[in-house]
Motif scaffolding. Structure first.
Motif, PDB file in Angstrom:
ATOM      1  N   THR A   1       3.394   8.766  -3.384  1.00 23.97           N
ATOM      2  CA  THR A   1       2.608   7.695  -3.981  1.00 23.97           C
ATOM      3  C   THR A   1       2.900   7.543  -5.466  1.00 23.97           C
ATOM      4  O   THR A   1       2.967   6.420  -5.978  1.00 23.97           O
ATOM      5  N   ALA A   2       3.105   8.648  -6.183  1.00 29.37           N
ATOM      6  CA  ALA A   2       3.425   8.559  -7.610  1.00 29.37           C
ATOM      7  C   ALA A   2       4.707   7.747  -7.821  1.00 29.37           C
ATOM      8  O   ALA A   2       4.792   6.937  -8.762  1.00 29.37           O
TER       9      ALA A   2
ATOM     10  N   LEU B   1       0.737 -10.442  -5.937  1.00 28.29           N
ATOM     11  CA  LEU B   1       1.056  -9.157  -5.321  1.00 28.29           C
ATOM     12  C   LEU B   1      -0.021  -8.178  -5.756  1.00 28.29           C
ATOM     13  O   LEU B   1      -0.255  -7.990  -6.943  1.00 28.29           O
ATOM     14  N   CYS B   2      -0.676  -7.585  -4.780  1.00 26.50           N
ATOM     15  CA  CYS B   2      -1.725  -6.620  -5.054  1.00 26.50           C
ATOM     16  C   CYS B   2      -1.337  -5.287  -4.414  1.00 26.50           C
ATOM     17  O   CYS B   2      -1.268  -5.187  -3.193  1.00 26.50           O
ATOM     18  N   PHE B   3      -1.070  -4.293  -5.239  1.00 25.95           N
ATOM     19  CA  PHE B   3      -0.720  -2.965  -4.759  1.00 25.95           C
ATOM     20  C   PHE B   3      -1.972  -2.104  -4.763  1.00 25.95           C
ATOM     21  O   PHE B   3      -2.598  -1.903  -5.803  1.00 25.95           O
ATOM     22  N   ILE B   4      -2.339  -1.619  -3.591  1.00 23.90           N
ATOM     23  CA  ILE B   4      -3.480  -0.720  -3.450  1.00 23.90           C
ATOM     24  C   ILE B   4      -2.930   0.673  -3.196  1.00 23.90           C
ATOM     25  O   ILE B   4      -2.090   0.859  -2.301  1.00 23.90           O
ATOM     26  N   CYS B   5      -3.388   1.644  -3.984  1.00 22.11           N
ATOM     27  CA  CYS B   5      -2.929   3.005  -3.755  1.00 22.11           C
ATOM     28  C   CYS B   5      -4.112   3.960  -3.654  1.00 22.11           C
ATOM     29  O   CYS B   5      -5.082   3.837  -4.397  1.00 22.11           O
ATOM     30  N   LEU B   6      -4.018   4.862  -2.707  1.00 23.48           N
ATOM     31  CA  LEU B   6      -4.998   5.929  -2.504  1.00 23.48           C
ATOM     32  C   LEU B   6      -4.320   7.183  -3.026  1.00 23.48           C
ATOM     33  O   LEU B   6      -3.454   7.756  -2.365  1.00 23.48           O
ATOM     34  N   TRP B   7      -4.706   7.603  -4.233  1.00 26.92           N
ATOM     35  CA  TRP B   7      -3.902   8.582  -4.966  1.00 26.92           C
ATOM     36  C   TRP B   7      -4.777   9.391  -5.902  1.00 26.92           C
ATOM     37  O   TRP B   7      -5.712   8.859  -6.505  1.00 26.92           O
TER      38      TRP B   7
ATOM     39  N   PHE C   1       0.820  -1.204   0.000  1.00 26.22           N
ATOM     40  CA  PHE C   1       0.000   0.000   0.000  1.00 26.22           C
ATOM     41  C   PHE C   1       0.857   1.257   0.000  1.00 26.22           C
ATOM     42  O   PHE C   1       1.913   1.326   0.612  1.00 26.22           O
ATOM     43  N   SER C   2       0.338   2.274  -0.673  1.00 23.29           N
ATOM     44  CA  SER C   2       0.846   3.638  -0.571  1.00 23.29           C
ATOM     45  C   SER C   2      -0.331   4.569  -0.788  1.00 23.29           C
ATOM     46  O   SER C   2      -1.231   4.270  -1.580  1.00 23.29           O
ATOM     47  N   GLY C   3      -0.334   5.673  -0.068  1.00 22.44           N
ATOM     48  CA  GLY C   3      -1.441   6.606  -0.232  1.00 22.44           C
ATOM     49  C   GLY C   3      -1.110   7.971   0.311  1.00 22.44           C
ATOM     50  O   GLY C   3      -0.127   8.161   1.023  1.00 22.44           O
ATOM     51  N   HIS C   4      -1.952   8.898  -0.026  1.00 22.04           N
ATOM     52  CA  HIS C   4      -1.753  10.275   0.396  1.00 22.04           C
ATOM     53  C   HIS C   4      -1.802  10.413   1.910  1.00 22.04           C
ATOM     54  O   HIS C   4      -2.553   9.715   2.598  1.00 22.04           O
ATOM     55  N   LEU C   5      -1.002  11.341   2.390  1.00 14.83           N
ATOM     56  CA  LEU C   5      -1.089  11.781   3.778  1.00 14.83           C
ATOM     57  C   LEU C   5      -2.365  12.589   3.944  1.00 14.83           C
ATOM     58  O   LEU C   5      -2.813  13.249   3.000  1.00 14.83           O
ATOM     59  N   MET C   6      -2.907  12.572   5.148  1.00 13.09           N
ATOM     60  CA  MET C   6      -4.001  13.488   5.457  1.00 13.09           C
ATOM     61  C   MET C   6      -3.429  14.899   5.287  1.00 13.09           C
ATOM     62  O   MET C   6      -2.273  15.159   5.654  1.00 13.09           O
ATOM     63  N   ASP C   7      -4.205  15.807   4.723  1.00  9.75           N
ATOM     64  CA  ASP C   7      -3.716  17.165   4.481  1.00  9.75           C
ATOM     65  C   ASP C   7      -3.173  17.805   5.750  1.00  9.75           C
ATOM     66  O   ASP C   7      -3.731  17.636   6.836  1.00  9.75           O
ATOM     67  N   ARG C   8      -2.102  18.544   5.580  1.00 12.69           N
ATOM     68  CA  ARG C   8      -1.542  19.335   6.677  1.00 12.69           C
ATOM     69  C   ARG C   8      -2.267  20.670   6.715  1.00 12.69           C
ATOM     70  O   ARG C   8      -2.834  21.106   5.709  1.00 12.69           O
ATOM     71  N   PRO C   9      -2.245  21.342   7.866  1.00 14.63           N
ATOM     72  CA  PRO C   9      -2.962  22.628   7.979  1.00 14.63           C
ATOM     73  C   PRO C   9      -2.520  23.671   6.955  1.00 14.63           C
ATOM     74  O   PRO C   9      -3.319  24.497   6.532  1.00 14.63           O
TER      75      PRO C   9
ATOM     76  N   GLU D   1      -4.289  -1.538  -7.865  1.00 18.48           N
ATOM     77  CA  GLU D   1      -5.688  -1.199  -7.545  1.00 18.48           C
ATOM     78  C   GLU D   1      -5.677   0.276  -7.130  1.00 18.48           C
ATOM     79  O   GLU D   1      -5.257   0.604  -6.015  1.00 18.48           O
ATOM     80  N   HIS D   2      -6.080   1.147  -8.030  1.00 21.30           N
ATOM     81  CA  HIS D   2      -6.004   2.604  -7.817  1.00 21.30           C
ATOM     82  C   HIS D   2      -7.325   3.112  -7.266  1.00 21.30           C
ATOM     83  O   HIS D   2      -8.357   3.030  -7.933  1.00 21.30           O
ATOM     84  N   ILE D   3      -7.284   3.665  -6.055  1.00 20.01           N
ATOM     85  CA  ILE D   3      -8.428   4.346  -5.471  1.00 20.01           C
ATOM     86  C   ILE D   3      -8.183   5.831  -5.709  1.00 20.01           C
ATOM     87  O   ILE D   3      -7.288   6.427  -5.106  1.00 20.01           O
ATOM     88  N   ASP D   4      -8.932   6.413  -6.597  1.00 15.15           N
ATOM     89  CA  ASP D   4      -8.711   7.791  -7.035  1.00 15.15           C
ATOM     90  C   ASP D   4      -9.386   8.751  -6.057  1.00 15.15           C
ATOM     91  O   ASP D   4     -10.616   8.805  -5.975  1.00 15.15           O
ATOM     92  N   THR D   5      -8.592   9.535  -5.337  1.00 19.84           N
ATOM     93  CA  THR D   5      -9.146  10.449  -4.333  1.00 19.84           C
ATOM     94  C   THR D   5      -9.999  11.539  -4.972  1.00 19.84           C
ATOM     95  O   THR D   5     -10.838  12.123  -4.295  1.00 19.84           O
ATOM     96  N   ARG D   6      -9.807  11.808  -6.259  1.00 27.22           N
ATOM     97  CA  ARG D   6     -10.626  12.823  -6.925  1.00 27.22           C
ATOM     98  C   ARG D   6     -12.077  12.377  -7.054  1.00 27.22           C
ATOM     99  O   ARG D   6     -12.971  13.200  -7.282  1.00 27.22           O
TER     100      ARG D   6
END
Length: 187
Positions: free
Chosen positions: A164-165, A147-153, A6-14, A179-184
């Motif tokens: 993540t890129a 191997l299954c790569f899941i990304c939140l990107w 897995f790799s994915g975006h960090l929660m937004d910083r302030p 397996e791309h989970i598109d945050t958009r």
């Protein structure tokens, strides 16, 4: 046995100028990660590899724990330094710190930090990129089955080294299932 990565975006910083993964998106992201794991039949016989940054990583680790998936958490720094650089700075950082500490201490989790496991980095190497490569290498070494790569990107190019890129490119170079989970598209 399936090996998850897995790799994915960090929660937004302030101080983030444009929202990429705001707190309001967390429930949808958690549901999408859980659904991806369920589509691939994640269960106690499987293993997952990830860092443990606030946001996607911790959501993934929590979903894996709920399904009994063993978790290998590989960090680019020691536990305390990673907490200060990749967990606490997010919006609602203290809540993420609690979740980070729980994830690392949970049954079925094994934590390694890169400096201890691999030694110091060569001059000029980015620790996040090096950790991404380490994660891919370890996941591939354990992938006797799939191997299954899941990304939140959000699908954008790199915002900096080791994001993540970068991980998507690393996995793509090795031919893993992405397996791309598109945050958009998350609401």
């Amino acid at each position: 046995m399936t090996t998850f990565l897995f790799s994915g975006h960090l929660m937004d910083r302030p101080d983030r100028a444009a929202a990429r993964f705001p707190p309001a998106m967390e429930p949808a992201a958690a549901a999408a990660i859980a659904a991806a794991l369920d589509r691939h039949g994640a269960s106690a016989g499987d293993i997952a590899f990830s860092q443990a940054a606030s946001g996607g990583d911790l959501l993934f680790l929590e979903a894996c724990a709920e399904r009994g998936v063993r978790r290998r958490i590989l960090l680019p720094f020691d536990i305390a330094t990673f907490e200060q650089t990749s967990v606490r700075p997010s919006l609602d950082g203290e809540r993420w710190v609690e979740r980070y500490r729980r994830a690392l201490a949970a049954p079925g989790a094994a934590v390694q930090d890169m400096p201890t496991a691999l030694g110091p980095l060569a001059d000029g190497r980015d620790p996040y990129e090096a950790c991404n490569r380490w994660l891919v290498d370890e996941a591939l070494a354990h992938a006797s089955g799939a191997l299954c790569f899941i990304c939140l990107w959000n699908g954008d190019g790199p915002e900096g080294p080791g994001g993540t890129a970068h991980m998507v490119a690393e996995v793509g170079a090795h031919g893993g299932l992405i397996e791309h989970i598109d945050t958009r598209l998350l609401v």
